[in-house]
Scaffold this motif. Structure first.
Motif, mmCIF file in Angstrom:
data_model
loop_
_atom_site.group_PDB
_atom_site.id
_atom_site.type_symbol
_atom_site.label_atom_id
_atom_site.label_comp_id
_atom_site.label_asym_id
_atom_site.label_seq_id
_atom_site.Cartn_x
_atom_site.Cartn_y
_atom_site.Cartn_z
ATOM 1 N N ASN A 50 0.810 -1.215 0.000
ATOM 2 C CA ASN A 50 0.000 0.000 0.000
ATOM 3 C C ASN A 50 0.845 1.268 0.000
ATOM 4 O O ASN A 50 0.362 2.354 0.343
ATOM 5 N N LEU A 51 2.106 1.126 -0.374
ATOM 6 C CA LEU A 51 3.011 2.269 -0.498
ATOM 7 C C LEU A 51 3.565 2.279 -1.910
ATOM 8 O O LEU A 51 4.224 1.334 -2.336
ATOM 9 N N LEU A 52 3.295 3.352 -2.615
ATOM 10 C CA LEU A 52 3.592 3.424 -4.041
ATOM 11 C C LEU A 52 4.678 4.471 -4.296
ATOM 12 O O LEU A 52 4.596 5.594 -3.782
ATOM 13 N N ARG A 53 5.670 4.104 -5.100
ATOM 14 C CA ARG A 53 6.710 5.044 -5.517
ATOM 15 C C ARG A 53 6.326 5.608 -6.882
ATOM 16 O O ARG A 53 6.267 4.884 -7.868
ATOM 17 N N CYS A 54 6.040 6.916 -6.923
ATOM 18 C CA CYS A 54 5.586 7.550 -8.157
ATOM 19 C C CYS A 54 6.719 7.621 -9.180
ATOM 20 O O CYS A 54 7.821 8.079 -8.867
ATOM 21 N N GLU A 55 6.451 7.151 -10.399
ATOM 22 C CA GLU A 55 7.469 7.147 -11.442
ATOM 23 C C GLU A 55 7.786 8.551 -11.938
ATOM 24 O O GLU A 55 8.900 8.818 -12.385
ATOM 25 N N ASP A 56 6.828 9.457 -11.866
ATOM 26 C CA ASP A 56 7.016 10.789 -12.436
ATOM 27 C C ASP A 56 7.960 11.659 -11.619
ATOM 28 O O ASP A 56 8.816 12.351 -12.179
ATOM 29 N N ASP A 57 7.804 11.643 -10.293
ATOM 30 C CA ASP A 57 8.620 12.536 -9.465
ATOM 31 C C ASP A 57 9.273 11.847 -8.269
ATOM 32 O O ASP A 57 9.939 12.497 -7.460
ATOM 33 N N GLY A 58 9.095 10.530 -8.138
ATOM 34 C CA GLY A 58 9.782 9.791 -7.081
ATOM 35 C C GLY A 58 9.149 9.875 -5.706
ATOM 36 O O GLY A 58 9.670 9.292 -4.750
ATOM 37 N N ARG A 59 8.028 10.576 -5.573
ATOM 38 C CA ARG A 59 7.440 10.715 -4.241
ATOM 39 C C ARG A 59 6.793 9.404 -3.791
ATOM 40 O O ARG A 59 6.361 8.596 -4.606
ATOM 41 N N LEU A 60 6.743 9.218 -2.473
ATOM 42 C CA LEU A 60 6.131 8.036 -1.884
ATOM 43 C C LEU A 60 4.670 8.344 -1.593
ATOM 44 O O LEU A 60 4.360 9.361 -0.958
ATOM 45 N N VAL A 61 3.752 7.483 -2.046
ATOM 46 C CA VAL A 61 2.322 7.730 -1.911
ATOM 47 C C VAL A 61 1.672 6.613 -1.097
ATOM 48 O O VAL A 61 1.911 5.431 -1.351
ATOM 49 N N LEU A 62 0.863 6.995 -0.114
ATOM 50 C CA LEU A 62 0.123 6.039 0.714
ATOM 51 C C LEU A 62 -1.244 5.813 0.083
ATOM 52 O O LEU A 62 -2.018 6.769 -0.102
ATOM 53 N N ILE A 63 -1.549 4.562 -0.256
ATOM 54 C CA ILE A 63 -2.795 4.264 -0.966
ATOM 55 C C ILE A 63 -3.694 3.345 -0.138
ATOM 56 O O ILE A 63 -3.322 2.910 0.948
ATOM 57 N N ASP A 64 -4.863 3.053 -0.678
ATOM 58 C CA ASP A 64 -5.844 2.118 -0.127
ATOM 59 C C ASP A 64 -6.297 2.507 1.272
ATOM 60 O O ASP A 64 -5.853 1.948 2.280
ATOM 61 N N PHE A 65 -7.223 3.453 1.330
ATOM 62 C CA PHE A 65 -7.798 3.887 2.594
ATOM 63 C C PHE A 65 -9.098 3.149 2.903
ATOM 64 O O PHE A 65 -9.950 3.642 3.636
ATOM 65 N N GLY A 66 -9.250 1.945 2.342
ATOM 66 C CA GLY A 66 -10.465 1.169 2.560
ATOM 67 C C GLY A 66 -10.590 0.616 3.960
ATOM 68 O O GLY A 66 -11.667 0.184 4.369
ATOM 69 N N ALA A 67 -9.501 0.604 4.724
ATOM 70 C CA ALA A 67 -9.548 0.058 6.083
ATOM 71 C C ALA A 67 -9.492 1.157 7.138
ATOM 72 O O ALA A 67 -9.325 0.880 8.311
ATOM 73 N N VAL A 68 -9.647 2.417 6.713
ATOM 74 C CA VAL A 68 -9.468 3.528 7.637
ATOM 75 C C VAL A 68 -10.454 3.474 8.794
ATOM 76 O O VAL A 68 -11.542 2.933 8.699
ATOM 77 N N LYS A 69 -10.026 4.072 9.894
ATOM 78 C CA LYS A 69 -10.900 4.263 11.054
ATOM 79 C C LYS A 69 -10.779 5.721 11.460
ATOM 80 O O LYS A 69 -9.680 6.238 11.620
ATOM 81 N N GLU A 70 -11.921 6.385 11.606
ATOM 82 C CA GLU A 70 -11.919 7.770 12.054
ATOM 83 C C GLU A 70 -12.131 7.781 13.555
ATOM 84 O O GLU A 70 -13.105 7.237 14.065
ATOM 85 N N GLU A 71 -11.194 8.394 14.270
ATOM 86 C CA GLU A 71 -11.295 8.491 15.719
ATOM 87 C C GLU A 71 -12.216 9.645 16.100
ATOM 88 O O GLU A 71 -12.093 10.762 15.587
ATOM 89 N N LEU A 72 -13.170 9.379 16.999
ATOM 90 C CA LEU A 72 -14.048 10.421 17.510
ATOM 91 C C LEU A 72 -13.407 10.988 18.765
ATOM 92 O O LEU A 72 -13.237 10.294 19.766
ATOM 93 N N ILE A 73 -13.021 12.240 18.701
ATOM 94 C CA ILE A 73 -12.298 12.857 19.807
ATOM 95 C C ILE A 73 -13.258 13.642 20.700
ATOM 96 O O ILE A 73 -14.008 14.500 20.246
ATOM 97 N N ASN A 74 -13.238 13.315 21.973
ATOM 98 C CA ASN A 74 -14.026 14.043 22.956
ATOM 99 C C ASN A 74 -13.253 15.300 23.340
ATOM 100 O O ASN A 74 -12.203 15.229 23.958
#
Length: 356
Positions: free
Chosen positions: A169-193
Motif C-alpha cells: 500500500n506504499l507506491l513510488r511515483c514514477e514521475d517525481d519519485g514521491r512516496l504515496v500512501l494508498i488504499d484507505f479502505g480500512a481507515v478508522k476515524e477516531e471520535l475525539i471528545n
C-alpha cells in the motif's frame, strides 16, 4: 442505498464478465458518458480497481475507478462493506489534496453498486521494488521513514487511523519519485471528545488489517494512532530483509518479532526500530512526531560527539562573526563546562574529606 444486489455472489466468479466496468474494458464505450475503461489493475476481497481515461477533461487524463465487490452473499456483510466504502470516500475527501495521498475525484452509486474515482498514480509498490531490486540498506530505510512519517502525521492530525499500512500500500511515483500512501479502505476515524481529549470507547465488530502488520490492540478491535507506527516498523523490517513479518521468529510469551539476529543496524537506529515494533503500547512510540524526533536526535549524535571531542571555547570570547558558535557547539561547550565544574567539586571534596 445499501440494498443487497442479488448477483453479488457471482462477482468473484469472473470480474470481467459480471461487472459493467469489466464488460466495458477495452471496448471504447464510456461509463456514465465520461470514463473509458482500459483494464483491470487490482482486485481484493472488497473491491476491484480499473484504470480508466476521463474523456470529458482536456487531455483525457488517466484515473482509477474502484468498484465495491465484496465476496459475500450475506446481507449484513454487504451492508458493512458498503459502509466501509462510504467511509473511504468520506476520509479521502476529508484528507484533501495532500501530494502523497491519491486525490478523490468522484464518488457515486449506480444500480446498487458503489464507485470511487481517484487520481491515478503511475508507479510501483515498494513491495515490488524490493522483489525486483533486493532489500534496502539502513540509510535507505531512514530515508523511507523521513518520507512516510510526515504523511502519517498529516493523516493522524485529521483523526484518521489507516490500519493497513504495508509495502503493497506504499507506491513510488514514477514521475517525481514521491512516496504515496494508498488504499484507505480500512481507515478508522477516531471520535475525539473535546472536553477530555480522549478517544471514545467505540469498538469495531470485526478485525480490519493485515496479519503480521497489525499489532495486538488492532486484533482486539481497539486500534490507535500507534498501531500505524507498528505497521511502519514492520515495513522497515521488510525493506531491510525482504521477509514478510510471519517469516520471522516471534517470542513465545510476548509475541515480539525476533528481528535482531537477522538484521544489522547501527547502535543508534536499533532502539528506534525496537520502540516502533514494541508489542506493548506503553513502550511504543505514540506518534509520528515522536519517531521523527528520535530519528532527528540520532542523526545529530556524530556532530555532537565531534563537538565534544574537538571544539574549544576561547577563554576570553570576543563577540565577532568569526567567533560565532553554532547551537550544537554552544551546547557542547556548556556540557564541557558542567563536567569541569563537577570534576573540580569532586576533587575539592576529596581534599576536605579524604574518605569522600
Amino acid at each position: 442505498m445499501n440494498s443487497f444486489p442479488q448477483n453479488v455472489s457471482s462477482f468473484h466468479a469472473d470480474i470481467l464478465q459480471n461487472t459493467q466496468l469489466g464488460q466495458l474494458c477495452g471496448q471504447g464505450n464510456l461509463f456514465r458518458d465520461r470514463y473509458e475503461i482500459i483494464r483491470i489493475i487490482g482486485r481484493g476481497g472488497f473491491g476491484v480497481t480499473f484504470l480508466a481515461k476521463d474523456a470529458v477533461l482536456p487531455g483525457n487524463p488517466l484515473c482509477v475507478i474502484k468498484q465495491l465487490c465484496p465476496k459475500t452473499t450475506n446481507p449484513k456483510s454487504w451492508e458493512r462493506a458498503s459502509k466501509r466504502f462510504v467511509q473511504e470516500a468520506k476520509i479521502l475527501g476529508q484528507l484533501g489534496s495532500h501530494s502523497q495521498i491519491p486525490m478523490l475525484l468522484d464518488y457515486f452509486e449506480t444500480n446498487g453498486d458503489f464507485y470511487l474515482v481517484q487520481e491515478y498514480i503511475r508507479g510501483t509498490t515498494i513491495a515490488r521494488e524490493v522483489r525486483r531490486h533486493g532489500y534496502k540498506k539502513e540509510a535507505d530505510v531512514k530515508q523511507f521513514l523521513w518520507e512516510i512519517l510526515p504523511v502519517l502525521q498529516y493523516v493522524h492530525k485529521h483523526h484518521v487511523i489507516h490500519r493497513d499500512i504495508k509495502p503493497q500500500n506504499l507506491l513510488r511515483c514514477e514521475d517525481d519519485g514521491r512516496l504515496v500512501l494508498i488504499d484507505f479502505g480500512a481507515v478508522k476515524e477516531e471520535l475525539i471528545n473535546i472536553s477530555t481529549n480522549q478517544p471514545e470507547k467505540t469498538a469495531s465488530t470485526h478485525f480490519v488489517g493485515t496479519m503480521g502488520f497489525a499489532p495486538p490492540e488492532q486484533f482486539s478491535l481497539r486500534p490507535v494512532y500507534a498501531s500505524d507506527i507498528y505497521a511502519i516498523g514492520v515495513t522497515c523490517l521488510y525493506l531491510l530483509t525482504g521477509k514478510a513479518p510471519l517469516e520471522f521468529e516471534h517470542h513465545h510469551e510476548t509475541g515480539e518479532i525476533l528481528w535482531q539476529k537477522h538484521i544489522e543496524v547501527s547502535e543508534a537506529f536499533a532502539p528506534v526500530l525496537s520502540k516502533m515494533l514494541s508489542m506493548s503500547l506503553k513502550d511504543r512510540f505514540k506518534s509520528a512526531e515522536d519517531v521523527m524526533w528520535a530519528l532527528g536526535m540520532e542523526s545529530h549524535i556524530p556532530s555532537l560527539t565531534d563537538c565534544l571531542a574537538t571544539q574549544r571555547l576561547a577563554s576570553n570570547p570576543i563577540n565577532t562573526e568569526s567567533d560565532y558558535l553554532s547551537p550544537v557547539a554552544r551546547t557542547a561547550s556548556a556540557i564541557r563546562e558542567w563536567k569541569s565544574k563537577l570534576k573540580s567539586r569532586k576533587n575539592y571534596n576529596r581534599l576536605i574529606h579524604p574518605h569522600y
